[in-house]
Design a protein around this motif. Sequence first.
Motif, PDB file in Angstrom:
ATOM      1  N   ASN A 148       3.719  -5.451   2.872  1.00  0.00           N
ATOM      2  CA  ASN A 148       2.495  -6.103   2.392  1.00  0.00           C
ATOM      3  C   ASN A 148       2.821  -7.485   1.841  1.00  0.00           C
ATOM      4  O   ASN A 148       2.965  -7.689   0.635  1.00  0.00           O
ATOM      5  N   ASP A 150       1.403 -10.111   1.112  1.00  0.00           N
ATOM      6  CA  ASP A 150       0.611 -10.765   0.056  1.00  0.00           C
ATOM      7  C   ASP A 150       1.101 -10.436  -1.349  1.00  0.00           C
ATOM      8  O   ASP A 150       0.845 -11.198  -2.293  1.00  0.00           O
TER       9      ASP A 150
ATOM     10  N   LYS B 154      -3.329  -7.375   7.696  1.00  0.00           N
ATOM     11  CA  LYS B 154      -3.058  -7.250   6.258  1.00  0.00           C
ATOM     12  C   LYS B 154      -3.622  -5.937   5.719  1.00  0.00           C
ATOM     13  O   LYS B 154      -3.000  -5.272   4.895  1.00  0.00           O
ATOM     14  N   ARG B 157      -1.534  -2.874   6.528  1.00  0.00           N
ATOM     15  CA  ARG B 157      -0.248  -2.805   5.816  1.00  0.00           C
ATOM     16  C   ARG B 157       0.865  -2.249   6.704  1.00  0.00           C
ATOM     17  O   ARG B 157       1.569  -1.308   6.327  1.00  0.00           O
TER      18      ARG B 157
END
Lengths: 220, 340
Positions: A148, A150, B154, B157
């Motif tokens: 992930n 981010d 995103k 994941r």
Amino acid sequence: MFMKKKIALFSRTKALEAEIEEFLGKLSQSALTFQTAISVYLQHGANGEFQGMVQKLAELESRDDALRRSIEAQLYRQTLIPESRGDVLGLLETLDKVHGLMEGGLYALSIEKPVIPESLVPHFQDLTTAAVSAVDHLVLASRAFFTNIDDVSDHLREVMRYEKDADKITTELKRTLFESELDLSGKLHLKSFVEYIDDVADGAEDVADRLGIYTIKRAI
Amino acid sequence: MDVIVLLLLTGGLFLGWSLGANDAANVFGTAVGTRMVSFTKAAAICSVFVVLGAVISGAGASDTLGKLGAIDSLSASCVAAVAAATTVYMMTRLGLPVSTSQAIVGAIIGWNLYSGSPTDLSVVFKIIGTWVACPILAGLVAVVLFKITVPSIKLARLHLLRLDALTRLALIIAGAFGAYSLGANNIANVMGVFVSANPFTAVKVAGLVSLSGVELLFLLGGLAIALGVFTYSKKVMLTVGAGLMPLSPVAAWIVVMAHSIVLFLFASQGLESFLAGSGLPTIPLVPVSSSQAVIGAMLGLGVLKGGGGVNLSVLAKIASGWVTTPIIACSVCFATLSVL
């Protein structure tokens, strides 16, 4: 046959994902062992429990070495993640160095057995907590790099914060140490142990800096 | 088949070969250049789907070229094809941007001027409008794909390794779709000028598959493209993958998909009849430049990221090619026909 090949590719990927996760897990376990071992040493000296932990960390480090080599070989053999392969290898190798710093610190304690005055114990404990927290967040950042992207920067910020804390504690600890009544050889001996622990935090910061760049490169 | 006929088809076959050598890189360049997909696998998939696209969906764009000018003799068709090929070769040597689609249109107009046939200006404007629309549309499609794909990744994941495995699969599928679209849209450049003077007649293969004369012509053109892919595209793919497109694999997939969708839109008779049947404006079926579709998609992503990577001189070069290429090809074709 094409689908079979694809399914095989995903199963190989799954096995490799598990190896990377195990590598990170072992590093996290080592950080915890490092912290507990130092805590035991500060309270009871180099007793059997402490020596057992030194041995445990050495085994964890050795297993991580084997995992790293296996992961690197598979990434090249199967020509996986061509764009990020170099970065992943760099990340694993530098994480392994942090592992080595913790192992080296515990070995030094186990061999040299420095006498730490009671008044400095809380400082050593705080320094260890800060260094281990930096490593913990580095592991979280590394895991986020794989799953992930981010979340990586949030964990990296934490690594930097704990490294700064470790620097502050190190400076304070050295000042207190050199203002103490210990003779110079004792002061210099203990100073090297302050640096062993601080080096772990510094090592975590170095990897965090690299990871920050790798993360930017992975932006789609 | 008559050897003379085969010789007269060589102009088109050469165009097909050069199309395969150059434009296969637009669909598999990044995947091969970054070693995500092996060249042999890419070339095999590309060849099969180029031929399928040419034979199954190649008629639409060829019909539009036929409306621009129907060259009714095999020798004149050969001259037009050679004129287009020469133009492409000369402009490439001079380092000027060139597109086979634009060269062949110029060559057909050259035939019209020589033979005194009228050139339907509405068709000319429709074609030019399509050339302008192609990179713009590719850019827009790339932006839409980016806006859908990136948040989805995103959200999912995915582990880096699993994303890599899925991207490989996606690049292969996009490459196959791209090759099909390339065959469907660009076979008109290769064999379009021969349709009116087609030497082939319908055949039944193994008593199962019927192929019309035009489909046989397109099959031959498709095989020429496939030959270009296998014999010469590796070098171009490695150059494109390593040099011109410093993109992440996911961004490369977006570019290939945008390119393929646009080429497909400008080739699909099924979509055209669906839009016409629904009372919607139809998309003209015109051969467009595969390379310009790729550049348009990349520029779209560049604009989305703040425009830092957008090179205005690239845009100016593309626009100049819309004018210079057809004019040069027209002149070469007219001059050659006049001399012969």
